[in-house]
Structure formats: C-alpha cells, structure tokens
Scaffold this active site. Structure first.
Site, mmCIF file in Angstrom:
data_model
loop_
_atom_site.group_PDB
_atom_site.id
_atom_site.type_symbol
_atom_site.label_atom_id
_atom_site.label_comp_id
_atom_site.label_asym_id
_atom_site.label_seq_id
_atom_site.Cartn_x
_atom_site.Cartn_y
_atom_site.Cartn_z
ATOM 1 N N THR A 1 0.817 -1.215 0.000
ATOM 2 C CA THR A 1 0.000 0.000 0.000
ATOM 3 C C THR A 1 0.850 1.265 0.000
ATOM 4 O O THR A 1 2.040 1.236 0.312
ATOM 5 C CB THR A 1 -0.947 0.018 1.214
ATOM 6 N N ASP A 2 0.192 2.370 -0.340
ATOM 7 C CA ASP A 2 0.853 3.665 -0.289
ATOM 8 C C ASP A 2 0.364 4.434 0.938
ATOM 9 O O ASP A 2 -0.332 3.874 1.791
ATOM 10 C CB ASP A 2 0.622 4.443 -1.588
ATOM 11 N N PHE A 3 0.690 5.692 1.026
ATOM 12 C CA PHE A 3 0.338 6.513 2.196
ATOM 13 C C PHE A 3 -1.167 6.612 2.437
ATOM 14 O O PHE A 3 -1.601 6.877 3.552
ATOM 15 C CB PHE A 3 0.926 7.926 2.043
ATOM 16 N N SER A 4 -1.966 6.379 1.392
ATOM 17 C CA SER A 4 -3.417 6.501 1.535
ATOM 18 C C SER A 4 -4.086 5.220 2.017
ATOM 19 O O SER A 4 -5.277 5.208 2.293
ATOM 20 C CB SER A 4 -4.037 6.905 0.193
#
Length: 130
Positions: free
Chosen positions: A13-16
């Site tokens: 996953t990314d920061f979101s």
C-alpha cells in the site's frame, strides 16, 4: 481460466492505504507464473532449454482500489497464441468485483537473446487454456 489468490499486505500500500499502482504488476506476474506452474510449466525448466518469457506490452485499466487486508483473486486466460507469443487477459477481483484489468503480450525469447518458437508440447498445453 486460472485463478490465484493474493492477500494485500502493508508493504503493498501507499500513504493513503490503497494498493500502490506498481504492486499490481507483481500480482499479475504471480498470476502468470502460477498459471504456468499449474500446467506443469516451470520457469527453471524453460531456462534449462534456453527459453524465457518476456513481457513485451501491457495495458492496465485501474477501475477501483484494493486496500490492506483485502483478499484478491488474479484470473488469467490465454486469448491469442502464435508460435512465439501469447496474449493474456488478466483480471484482479475482490469478492467478484473487478478492480483492475490487464492485457499482456508475452513473447518467448532465447536466454541468449532474440525471439524463439515455443516448444510444440508447451504450445499444446497452452492451447488447452485458450
């Protein structure tokens, strides 16, 4: 059609909290590898014969995000085949909902470089999956 489950981990996953777009490439690759493995086709055996697969072209359509802890399914099917290339449709789903679709052009190459024809036995097995 071949199905392969993929669980989403924090590293995907990314920061979101959504799956980072490049992670889908890994999921599609795993789906293609397991598709071949379930037919008895192993990369190490192909390499021993001096053959490898290379992705020549890939079109991806991101329709909806996957999130951490999701259990996804990567579906793979052959839509076209010639003696040296395969066109595969791949879909990533969550509980039956399509999240991402890809069409992948895979070519057979010599491990020393350049195109090569797929061995007849391999083509026969792949034709059964079309």
């Amino acid at each position: 059609m071949h199905s392969f489950p993929v669980r989403i981990y924090y590293e995907d996953t990314d920061f979101s909290g959504n799956v980072y777009h490049a992670a889908y490439l890994k999921f599609f690759e795993r789906g293609r590898t397991e598709f071949l493995r379930d037919m008895g086709i192993h990369h190490f055996e192909l390499i021993e014969e001096g053959i490898a697969f290379a992705v020549r072209k890939m079109e991806i359509d991101f329709l909806a995000p996957a999130k951490i802890d999701d259990l996804l399914v990567v579906e793979t099917r052959v839509v076209e085949m010639t003696p040296v290339r395969l066109v595969l449709d791949q879909t990533i789903l969550r509980e039956g909902t399509v999240l991402t679709k890809a069409q992948v052009l895979v070519v057979a190459i010599k491990t020393s470089g350049g195109p090569v024809r797929l061995p007849p036995g391999l083509r026969t097995r792949l034709q059964g999956e079309s």
